[in-house]
Every structure is written in structure tokens, then in C-alpha cells.
Design a protein around this motif. Structure first.
Motif, short mmCIF file in Angstrom:
data_model
loop_
_atom_site.label_atom_id
_atom_site.label_comp_id
_atom_site.label_asym_id
_atom_site.label_seq_id
_atom_site.Cartn_x
_atom_site.Cartn_y
_atom_site.Cartn_z
N TRP A 76 -32.06 -30.80 -73.48
CA TRP A 76 -31.11 -31.90 -73.29
C TRP A 76 -29.81 -31.39 -72.68
CZ3 TRP A 76 -29.46 -36.22 -71.93
CH2 TRP A 76 -28.17 -36.65 -72.20
N ILE A 77 -29.31 -30.29 -73.16
CA ILE A 77 -28.05 -29.74 -72.64
C ILE A 77 -28.17 -29.49 -71.14
CG2 ILE A 77 -26.53 -27.73 -72.74
CD1 ILE A 77 -27.20 -27.67 -75.81
N GLU A 78 -29.30 -28.95 -70.70
CA GLU A 78 -29.51 -28.68 -69.27
C GLU A 78 -29.70 -29.97 -68.48
OE1 GLU A 78 -29.81 -26.71 -65.65
OE2 GLU A 78 -28.86 -26.19 -67.56
N VAL A 79 -30.47 -30.91 -69.01
CA VAL A 79 -30.68 -32.19 -68.33
C VAL A 79 -29.34 -32.89 -68.15
CG1 VAL A 79 -31.61 -34.54 -68.66
CG2 VAL A 79 -33.08 -32.55 -69.00
N LYS A 80 -28.53 -32.93 -69.18
CA LYS A 80 -27.21 -33.58 -69.10
C LYS A 80 -26.33 -32.87 -68.07
CE LYS A 80 -23.46 -35.25 -72.09
NZ LYS A 80 -22.41 -35.15 -71.13
N ARG A 81 -26.29 -31.56 -68.15
CA ARG A 81 -25.46 -30.78 -67.22
C ARG A 81 -25.86 -31.08 -65.77
NH1 ARG A 81 -25.51 -26.89 -63.84
NH2 ARG A 81 -27.71 -26.42 -64.13
N PHE A 82 -27.15 -30.99 -65.49
CA PHE A 82 -27.64 -31.18 -64.13
C PHE A 82 -27.41 -32.61 -63.64
CE2 PHE A 82 -30.91 -32.07 -60.94
CZ PHE A 82 -30.64 -31.04 -60.05
N SER A 83 -27.66 -33.61 -64.49
CA SER A 83 -27.53 -35.00 -64.07
C SER A 83 -26.08 -35.42 -63.89
CB SER A 83 -28.23 -35.94 -65.07
OG SER A 83 -27.60 -35.90 -66.33
N ASP A 86 -22.27 -34.49 -60.38
CA ASP A 86 -21.35 -35.31 -59.58
C ASP A 86 -20.46 -36.19 -60.44
OD1 ASP A 86 -22.28 -34.31 -57.13
OD2 ASP A 86 -23.95 -35.74 -57.11
N GLY A 87 -20.34 -35.86 -61.72
CA GLY A 87 -19.48 -36.62 -62.62
C GLY A 87 -20.26 -37.29 -63.73
N PRO A 88 -19.54 -37.68 -64.78
CA PRO A 88 -20.17 -38.33 -65.94
C PRO A 88 -20.86 -39.64 -65.54
CG PRO A 88 -17.85 -37.86 -66.37
CD PRO A 88 -18.10 -37.53 -64.94
N LEU A 89 -21.96 -39.92 -66.22
CA LEU A 89 -22.71 -41.15 -65.95
C LEU A 89 -22.18 -42.32 -66.77
CD1 LEU A 89 -26.37 -39.77 -65.92
CD2 LEU A 89 -24.65 -39.78 -64.09
N VAL A 90 -21.63 -42.02 -67.94
CA VAL A 90 -21.22 -43.07 -68.88
C VAL A 90 -19.72 -43.02 -69.09
CG1 VAL A 90 -21.49 -43.90 -71.25
CG2 VAL A 90 -23.47 -43.00 -70.02
N ASN A 91 -19.10 -44.20 -68.97
CA ASN A 91 -17.67 -44.33 -69.23
C ASN A 91 -17.41 -44.53 -70.72
OD1 ASN A 91 -14.86 -44.77 -68.65
ND2 ASN A 91 -15.25 -46.95 -68.91
N LYS A 92 -18.29 -45.30 -71.38
CA LYS A 92 -18.11 -45.63 -72.79
C LYS A 92 -19.48 -45.91 -73.40
CE LYS A 92 -16.43 -49.47 -75.52
NZ LYS A 92 -15.87 -50.80 -75.41
N GLN A 93 -19.68 -45.46 -74.64
CA GLN A 93 -20.91 -45.73 -75.37
C GLN A 93 -20.55 -46.31 -76.72
OE1 GLN A 93 -22.45 -43.80 -78.30
NE2 GLN A 93 -23.86 -45.52 -78.26
N GLU A 94 -21.28 -47.35 -77.12
CA GLU A 94 -21.06 -47.99 -78.41
C GLU A 94 -22.39 -48.11 -79.13
OE1 GLU A 94 -19.43 -52.27 -80.17
OE2 GLU A 94 -19.67 -52.01 -78.02
N SER A 95 -22.38 -47.90 -80.44
CA SER A 95 -23.57 -48.10 -81.26
C SER A 95 -23.31 -49.22 -82.25
CB SER A 95 -23.92 -46.83 -82.04
OG SER A 95 -24.45 -45.85 -81.19
#
Length: 107
Positions: A76-83, A86-95
Motif C-alpha cells: 500500500w505504501i508503494e501504491v500510494k507513493r506511486f499514484s 503528480d500530487g495527492p488524489l484526495v483533498n478530504k476524506q470523511e467516514s
């Protein structure tokens, strides 16, 4: 059963990338860590740029344990880093945490 509705406000231009990340990696990683995704939705209003999904958990303690293991998984750490090169995919996350209402059969 505990149901977690996760709402992602996706950064502009990143919806396709986050969808591919879920499709190609995250759903399987969740399953590897005991989490079952039951539903996915996109906001009907494209301008909202939101992605929604539900994860089933036995209880909050198991949920927290599973997410801790997921977040520390080297894959997961590598998938997140690679994806996110070009910048974060998510501005805000709510549960939002939910349980079945006793008067209705949700089967």
C-alpha cells in the motif's frame, strides 16, 4: 456489523487515477486485511468530484486493527507513493459509521 461509509473529495483531474488505484490495488489489499467493500458510487453531480464506498467491519476494534495493518502494508505504501507522484488524489476524506436499524431488514 459495522458499516463505514467513506466519502472522498477527489482533487480536480484525479478521479480516473483514484478509481484505477482502487480497481487495481486497494480493493484486493483491503480484502487481504479482512475488509470487505460492498458498494462504490460516484457523485451524480460531476462538479462535486466525490467518490463514496462502504466497508463492512465486525466492530470498531477490528476496523481499527485492519486499517492499521493496511496503512503499514509495504505494498500500500508503494501504491500510494506511486499514484501520487503528480500530487495527492484526495483533498478530504470523511467516514460515517452506521449500523442496521432494528425495524428494517437490510438483506
Amino acid at each position: 456489523m459495522l458499516y463505514e461509509l467513506r466519502v472522498y473529495d477527489v482533487n480536480p483531474g484525479k478521479m480516473k487515477v483514484i478509481q484505477e488505484r482502487f480497481r487495481d490495488h486497494v480493493i484486493q489489499l483491503f480484502m487481504n486485511h479482512g475488509m470487505k467493500v460492498t458498494h462504490f458510487w460516484e457523485d451524480l453531480g460531476e462538479a462535486n468530484n466525490r467518490l463514496y464506498y462502504v466497508v463492512e467491519h465486525a466492530n470498531m476494534e477490528i476496523r481499527n486493527l485492519n486499517y492499521d495493518r493496511f496503512r503499514n502494508d509495504p505494498e500500500w505504501i508503494e501504491v500510494k507513493r506511486f499514484s501520487e507522484l503528480d500530487g495527492p488524489l484526495v483533498n478530504k476524506q470523511e467516514s460515517i459509521f452506521m449500523k442496521n436499524a432494528p425495524f428494517f431488514d437490510n438483506k
